[in-house]
Design a protein around this motif. Structure first.
Motif, PDB file in Angstrom:
ATOM      1  N   MET A  94       0.827  -1.163   0.000  1.00  0.00           N
ATOM      2  CA  MET A  94       0.000   0.000   0.000  1.00  0.00           C
ATOM      3  C   MET A  94       0.885   1.244   0.000  1.00  0.00           C
ATOM      4  O   MET A  94       1.960   1.258   0.593  1.00  0.00           O
ATOM      5  CB  MET A  94      -0.891  -0.040   1.249  1.00  0.00           C
ATOM      6  CG  MET A  94      -1.890   1.041   1.326  1.00  0.00           C
ATOM      7  SD  MET A  94      -1.725   2.221   2.694  1.00  0.00           S
ATOM      8  CE  MET A  94      -0.915   1.383   3.988  1.00  0.00           C
ATOM      9  N   VAL A  95       0.396   2.272  -0.701  1.00  0.00           N
ATOM     10  CA  VAL A  95       1.121   3.533  -0.757  1.00  0.00           C
ATOM     11  C   VAL A  95       0.095   4.658  -0.805  1.00  0.00           C
ATOM     12  O   VAL A  95      -0.991   4.483  -1.358  1.00  0.00           O
ATOM     13  CB  VAL A  95       2.067   3.586  -1.994  1.00  0.00           C
ATOM     14  CG1 VAL A  95       1.303   3.522  -3.307  1.00  0.00           C
ATOM     15  CG2 VAL A  95       2.960   4.806  -1.967  1.00  0.00           C
ATOM     16  N   TYR A  96       0.445   5.784  -0.189  1.00  0.00           N
ATOM     17  CA  TYR A  96      -0.430   6.953  -0.263  1.00  0.00           C
ATOM     18  C   TYR A  96       0.096   7.892  -1.336  1.00  0.00           C
ATOM     19  O   TYR A  96       1.262   8.262  -1.333  1.00  0.00           O
ATOM     20  CB  TYR A  96      -0.506   7.667   1.088  1.00  0.00           C
ATOM     21  CG  TYR A  96      -1.438   6.963   2.037  1.00  0.00           C
ATOM     22  CD1 TYR A  96      -2.786   7.273   2.064  1.00  0.00           C
ATOM     23  CD2 TYR A  96      -0.968   5.974   2.883  1.00  0.00           C
ATOM     24  CE1 TYR A  96      -3.658   6.603   2.923  1.00  0.00           C
ATOM     25  CE2 TYR A  96      -1.816   5.304   3.742  1.00  0.00           C
ATOM     26  CZ  TYR A  96      -3.163   5.623   3.754  1.00  0.00           C
ATOM     27  OH  TYR A  96      -4.022   4.962   4.592  1.00  0.00           O
ATOM     28  N   ILE A  97      -0.805   8.254  -2.237  1.00  0.00           N
ATOM     29  CA  ILE A  97      -0.492   9.185  -3.317  1.00  0.00           C
ATOM     30  C   ILE A  97      -1.341  10.427  -3.085  1.00  0.00           C
ATOM     31  O   ILE A  97      -2.562  10.381  -3.238  1.00  0.00           O
ATOM     32  CB  ILE A  97      -0.821   8.577  -4.698  1.00  0.00           C
ATOM     33  CG1 ILE A  97      -0.200   7.197  -4.878  1.00  0.00           C
ATOM     34  CG2 ILE A  97      -0.455   9.541  -5.810  1.00  0.00           C
ATOM     35  CD1 ILE A  97       1.298   7.161  -4.957  1.00  0.00           C
ATOM     36  N   LEU A  98      -0.712  11.513  -2.671  1.00  0.00           N
ATOM     37  CA  LEU A  98      -1.421  12.759  -2.366  1.00  0.00           C
ATOM     38  C   LEU A  98      -2.643  12.492  -1.487  1.00  0.00           C
ATOM     39  O   LEU A  98      -3.760  12.891  -1.792  1.00  0.00           O
ATOM     40  CB  LEU A  98      -1.807  13.485  -3.659  1.00  0.00           C
ATOM     41  CG  LEU A  98      -0.622  13.901  -4.540  1.00  0.00           C
ATOM     42  CD1 LEU A  98      -1.109  14.522  -5.827  1.00  0.00           C
ATOM     43  CD2 LEU A  98       0.311  14.846  -3.805  1.00  0.00           C
ATOM     44  N   ASN A  99      -2.413  11.770  -0.404  1.00  0.00           N
ATOM     45  CA  ASN A  99      -3.419  11.421   0.604  1.00  0.00           C
ATOM     46  C   ASN A  99      -4.489  10.444   0.121  1.00  0.00           C
ATOM     47  O   ASN A  99      -5.522  10.302   0.762  1.00  0.00           O
ATOM     48  CB  ASN A  99      -4.079  12.669   1.198  1.00  0.00           C
ATOM     49  CG  ASN A  99      -3.101  13.486   2.006  1.00  0.00           C
ATOM     50  OD1 ASN A  99      -2.257  12.932   2.706  1.00  0.00           O
ATOM     51  ND2 ASN A  99      -3.209  14.793   1.912  1.00  0.00           N
ATOM     52  N   THR A 100      -4.249   9.799  -0.999  1.00  0.00           N
ATOM     53  CA  THR A 100      -5.167   8.774  -1.496  1.00  0.00           C
ATOM     54  C   THR A 100      -4.475   7.430  -1.402  1.00  0.00           C
ATOM     55  O   THR A 100      -3.356   7.270  -1.891  1.00  0.00           O
ATOM     56  CB  THR A 100      -5.579   9.060  -2.961  1.00  0.00           C
ATOM     57  OG1 THR A 100      -6.223  10.332  -3.005  1.00  0.00           O
ATOM     58  CG2 THR A 100      -6.507   7.994  -3.493  1.00  0.00           C
ATOM     59  N   ARG A 101      -5.141   6.479  -0.782  1.00  0.00           N
ATOM     60  CA  ARG A 101      -4.566   5.155  -0.573  1.00  0.00           C
ATOM     61  C   ARG A 101      -4.697   4.297  -1.842  1.00  0.00           C
ATOM     62  O   ARG A 101      -5.787   4.146  -2.386  1.00  0.00           O
ATOM     63  CB  ARG A 101      -5.295   4.465   0.573  1.00  0.00           C
ATOM     64  CG  ARG A 101      -4.761   3.108   0.890  1.00  0.00           C
ATOM     65  CD  ARG A 101      -5.571   2.485   1.988  1.00  0.00           C
ATOM     66  NE  ARG A 101      -5.210   1.073   2.095  1.00  0.00           N
ATOM     67  CZ  ARG A 101      -5.307   0.380   3.190  1.00  0.00           C
ATOM     68  NH1 ARG A 101      -5.765   0.939   4.289  1.00  0.00           N
ATOM     69  NH2 ARG A 101      -4.976  -0.872   3.208  1.00  0.00           N
ATOM     70  N   TYR A 102      -3.578   3.773  -2.291  1.00  0.00           N
ATOM     71  CA  TYR A 102      -3.527   2.830  -3.414  1.00  0.00           C
ATOM     72  C   TYR A 102      -3.008   1.496  -2.895  1.00  0.00           C
ATOM     73  O   TYR A 102      -2.005   1.457  -2.178  1.00  0.00           O
ATOM     74  CB  TYR A 102      -2.572   3.324  -4.508  1.00  0.00           C
ATOM     75  CG  TYR A 102      -3.179   4.309  -5.465  1.00  0.00           C
ATOM     76  CD1 TYR A 102      -3.531   3.927  -6.753  1.00  0.00           C
ATOM     77  CD2 TYR A 102      -3.393   5.634  -5.100  1.00  0.00           C
ATOM     78  CE1 TYR A 102      -4.078   4.831  -7.644  1.00  0.00           C
ATOM     79  CE2 TYR A 102      -3.937   6.546  -5.980  1.00  0.00           C
ATOM     80  CZ  TYR A 102      -4.283   6.135  -7.251  1.00  0.00           C
ATOM     81  OH  TYR A 102      -4.830   7.031  -8.132  1.00  0.00           O
ATOM     82  N   GLU A 103      -3.672   0.433  -3.263  1.00  0.00           N
ATOM     83  CA  GLU A 103      -3.185  -0.911  -2.966  1.00  0.00           C
ATOM     84  C   GLU A 103      -2.243  -1.334  -4.082  1.00  0.00           C
ATOM     85  O   GLU A 103      -2.464  -0.995  -5.253  1.00  0.00           O
ATOM     86  CB  GLU A 103      -4.348  -1.897  -2.859  1.00  0.00           C
ATOM     87  CG  GLU A 103      -5.267  -1.641  -1.678  1.00  0.00           C
ATOM     88  CD  GLU A 103      -4.598  -1.898  -0.340  1.00  0.00           C
ATOM     89  OE1 GLU A 103      -3.717  -2.772  -0.252  1.00  0.00           O
ATOM     90  OE2 GLU A 103      -4.972  -1.217   0.632  1.00  0.00           O
ATOM     91  N   ILE A 104      -1.206  -2.070  -3.734  1.00  0.00           N
ATOM     92  CA  ILE A 104      -0.247  -2.572  -4.718  1.00  0.00           C
ATOM     93  C   ILE A 104      -0.431  -4.078  -4.827  1.00  0.00           C
ATOM     94  O   ILE A 104      -0.449  -4.783  -3.817  1.00  0.00           O
ATOM     95  CB  ILE A 104       1.202  -2.241  -4.311  1.00  0.00           C
ATOM     96  CG1 ILE A 104       1.363  -0.718  -4.190  1.00  0.00           C
ATOM     97  CG2 ILE A 104       2.194  -2.835  -5.308  1.00  0.00           C
ATOM     98  CD1 ILE A 104       2.677  -0.282  -3.563  1.00  0.00           C
TER      99      ILE A 104
END
Length: 111
Positions: free
Chosen positions: A1-11
């Motif tokens: 998981m990573v946060y992109i500009l405060n949006t959570r993305y699952e990897i």
């Protein structure tokens, strides 16, 4: 998981045979479902494990750059330059040079 500009993305790591989107790509971003998908290590052939690991990291960085451009509103609002923010060469350049830029910033005390 990573946060992109405060949006959570699952990897996710998937095999080419199990994901049609990976037929012609090493990775992709599903912007609307907030997923980054990278081709599994097992599907990379004819190279060393170290090279495979580096290629997977570079692919992950590439897809993260796409996510940043999308989340910042630049992916479709690129003006008159035929969507420069989706340009694969530009995204690749950032993904490949990013660690070097980070190291330069770090050594210069800019971080």
């Amino acid at each position: 998981m990573v946060y992109i500009l405060n949006t959570r993305y699952e990897i996710f790591y998937r095999n080419r045979k199990d994901d049609v989107e990976l037929e012609d790509a090493d990775g992709y971003v599903d912007f609307y479902n907030k997923k980054i998908v990278i081709c599994n290590l097992d599907d990379w052939t004819n190279t060393t494990p170290k090279a495979i690991a580096e290629r997977m990291k570079e692919t992950l960085r590439h897809e993260i750059i796409h996510a940043f451009l999308f989340e910042s509103g630049l992916s479709t609002c690129s003006g008159y330059t035929d969507h420069w923010a989706k340009n694969e060469e530009m995204v690749d350049w950032i993904a490949i040079q990013g660690p070097k830029i980070h190291e330069a910033w770090k050594s210069a005390g800019a971080i």
